[in-house]
Design a protein around this motif. Structure first.
Motif, short mmCIF file in Angstrom:
data_model
loop_
_atom_site.label_atom_id
_atom_site.label_comp_id
_atom_site.label_asym_id
_atom_site.label_seq_id
_atom_site.Cartn_x
_atom_site.Cartn_y
_atom_site.Cartn_z
N ILE A 109 0.84 -1.21 0.00
CA ILE A 109 0.00 0.00 0.00
C ILE A 109 0.87 1.25 0.00
N LEU A 110 1.92 1.25 0.85
CA LEU A 110 2.77 2.43 0.96
C LEU A 110 3.62 2.65 -0.30
N ALA A 111 3.87 1.58 -1.05
CA ALA A 111 4.60 1.73 -2.31
C ALA A 111 3.77 2.51 -3.32
N LYS A 112 2.44 2.41 -3.22
CA LYS A 112 1.56 3.13 -4.13
C LYS A 112 1.16 4.50 -3.58
N MET A 113 1.14 4.60 -2.23
CA MET A 113 0.70 5.84 -1.60
C MET A 113 1.55 6.08 -0.35
N PRO A 114 2.58 6.92 -0.44
CA PRO A 114 3.47 7.17 0.71
C PRO A 114 2.69 7.62 1.95
N ASP A 122 -1.74 9.96 5.11
CA ASP A 122 -2.20 10.69 6.30
C ASP A 122 -3.02 11.91 5.91
N LEU A 123 -2.56 12.62 4.88
CA LEU A 123 -3.27 13.81 4.43
C LEU A 123 -4.66 13.46 3.93
N VAL A 160 -13.03 12.21 1.23
CA VAL A 160 -11.93 11.52 0.57
C VAL A 160 -11.45 10.33 1.38
N SER A 161 -11.44 10.49 2.70
CA SER A 161 -11.00 9.41 3.59
C SER A 161 -11.78 8.13 3.35
N GLY A 162 -13.10 8.25 3.25
CA GLY A 162 -13.93 7.07 3.02
C GLY A 162 -13.64 6.42 1.68
N LEU A 163 -13.40 7.23 0.66
CA LEU A 163 -13.10 6.70 -0.67
C LEU A 163 -11.76 5.98 -0.68
N VAL A 164 -10.76 6.55 0.01
CA VAL A 164 -9.43 5.94 0.08
C VAL A 164 -9.50 4.59 0.80
#
Length: 558
Positions: free
Chosen positions: A279-284, A289-290, A297-301
């Motif tokens: 997951i972190l490789a695609k989204m640091p 956190d942002l 957006v949080s729910g969609l992520v």
């Protein structure tokens, strides 16, 4: 339909459950074996047809009733069918790890005395074959590799024999299986389990294991010969009338998991760590956190991540077999993925405690299941437990049985405590505790757990029985290997400096040693369930420990 057996007596066996769904839902899909982008599907009726024919063949061998029948294969649909065939023919299933070497297989084959062995999906059967005694009858699964002419072929049996007529129903006190432990500290031990034990455990844990769902789906990839997978996947699916999906290869794992969309999912901590790194490789982390701070957006992520993992329909998400870092559990919880930690061992069907989903207490392994009693030895701190599903004993090992089962209590070998709220905490292993050169006892597991938040570390073993202070041997993770040595040294030093003040003076880590080679099953540093063989690791690095200890630097590189 999954509630059909809910009100039945606790002595409904897995065989009874299978017959129930074979009769009432013959055309529903029970097993889904992936082959590339397609599936070979086995309905309950087709599973029953093949299992009954194989049972006819087993009965034709005129084995004594209740004979041990071996099974060695990676997870696949035929594994489940073979296991059912063994059960309904009146014999005892003895599954082995697919990663066993020839010598390891020879040891458990000779100890168990299996006259028959099912051979399935394996990486190198010609090498493993050398461990099979010459008088054993081998039955080879179809589909998974070159035909061995020395083995009886599954499809030939299907062509030549008729399905077993009638229904063999084992008595509750009949022996269901012999499960060999992974051998962390010595030779594997054969744990004997009766049908009654599994039935009792299932009956008491139905609410926690979510038997109430209208549809259940399972994804099978951890070894089915291990009690966790056998219990959660095979047994729970049989009792709920669900569907089991399998992983075809390591490369297809993510695709197979996404296709399964399991309602029940179990992963060991190392798998969760790999999920996190993916997951972190695609989204640091900073970007993640942002986005999580923005309400919509949080729910969609969170939804996208769950769908990407294939866990968007999971209702029960578990971890077990090894301690899970609290930070990792909290990290997934922030993504809307609630991982419940479970605790148990082969000797009690893996069913001692589980974290309640709505009453989480991090740092513990949850609350005891109904029917489980626990007491703590006042001297050693060892956990002893009592339940209706404790093992009958170790196969052909009366002395080891007497050491482990005393006055109805199973002595687990784990050290722990129960807090005022009824939560169980594991603090170490009795046999892993050692005395330092200063004469103080050290529990390595708790020290190792203190390093678990550092994601540069993949594996760790605290050693130093003859040293004044412990030394931490570490294998770097993929992330750790991708950054420069200076950053790794700084990170490991910081973790050690944060941890040491929380430890007793004699427990404080003196050095962190970064070793070159990864510990694997192949080099005998890990068990088939990915547990560190502490005695093997310590023996391998033992000659170097004193030299490393005397070095000036805090972080030593091998």
């Amino acid at each position: 339909m999954n509630t059909e057996l809910t009100n039945a007596l606790a002595t409904v066996t897995l065989v009874d459950a299978f017959y129930q769904y074979e009769q009432t839902r013959p055309d529903d899909i029970f097993l889904r074996q992936p082959v590339g982008d397609t599936f070979i599907d086995f309905s309950w009726a087709e599973t029953g047809r093949q299992a009954r024919i194989l049972a006819t063949y087993l009965q034709s061998l005129d084995l004594p009733p209740g004979s041990p029948v071996g099974l060695i294969s990676k997870n696949c649909a035929h594994w489940i069918i073979a296991d059912l065939a063994i059960m309904i023919s009146g014999h005892v299933s003895v599954p082995f790890y697919a990663t066993l070497t020839a010598d390891q297989l020879r040891q458990v084959m000779q100890h168990s005395g299996c006259p028959v062995l099912f051979v399935g999906k394996l990486d190198d059967w010609p090498a493993t074959k050398a461990g099979v005694p010459t008088d054993v009858i081998g039955i080879q699964f179809p589909e998974y590799g070159p035909i061995d002419p020395d083995l009886v072929q599954w499809n030939d049996i299907l062509d030549r024999y008729r399905p077993m007529t009638g229904t063999f129903r084992p008595a509750p006190d009949d022996l269901f299986t012999i499960i060999y432990t992974s051998g962390t500290t010595g030779n594997p031990k054969g744990v004997m389990m009766q049908y009654r034990a599994m039935a009792e455990a299932i009956e008491k844990t139905r609410p926690m294991l979510r038997h109430d769902l209208p549809e259940t789906r399972f994804f099978s990839y951890l070894p089915l010969c291990h009690i966790a997978e056998r219990n959660l996947v095979e047994a729970t699916c049989l009792m709920t009338g669900g569907t089991i999906y399998f992983a075809e290869t390591l490369d297809s794992f993510a695709r197979n998991l996404a296709a399964a969309r399991p309602t029940h999912f179990l992963a060991v901590p190392r798998i969760w760590t790999k999920f996190q790194l993916g997951i972190l490789a695609k989204m640091p982390q900073k970007k993640l956190d942002l986005l999580l701070r923005i309400p919509i957006v949080s729910g969609l992520v969170k939804k996208k991540i769950r769908e990407g993992l294939g866990l968007n329909e999971a209702k029960l998400i578990l971890t077990g077999a090894a301690p899970m870092p609290t930070s990792l559990i909290r990290w997934f919880r922030a993504l809307g993925i609630t991982i419940q930690e479970a605790y148990g061992m082969t000797e009690n069907l893996g069913a001692v405690s589980m974290m309640p989903p709505n009453q989480v207490k991090d740092g513990t392994v949850g609350k005891l299941y109904p029917g489980v009693e626990v007491k703590i030895d006042p001297v050693t701190g060892e956990i002893a437990m009592r339940s209706p599903w404790n093992m009958l004993g170790y196969y052909r090992e009366p002395e080891l049985t007497a050491q482990t089962l005393r006055d109805g209590w199973l002595y687990t070998g784990d050290v722990g405590e129960v807090d005022a709220d009824g939560f169980l905490k594991i603090t170490g292993r009795v046999k892993e505790m050692y005395k330092t050169a200063k004469g103080e006892y050290v529990a390595p597991a708790q020290i190792e757990f203190g390093f678990s938040d550092n994601n540069l570390i993949e594996q760790i073993c605290v050693a130093g029985q003859h040293l004044p202070q412990p030394v931490a041997l570490v294998v770097l993770s993929e992330l750790g290997r991708s950054v420069n040595r200076e950053q790794v040294t700084e990170s490991l030093s910081a973790t050690m400096n944060t941890l040491n003040p929380r430890l007793h003076a004699y427990e404080r880590v003196k050095k962190v040693v970064v070793v070159r080679d990864t510990w694997t099953v192949d080099n005998n540093m890990l068990t088939p369930t990915m547990k560190t063989k502490r005695n093997v690791v310590e023996a391998h690095y033992g000659p170097h420990l004193e030299h490393w200890y005397e070095r000036d630097e805090v972080v030593v590189w091998e």
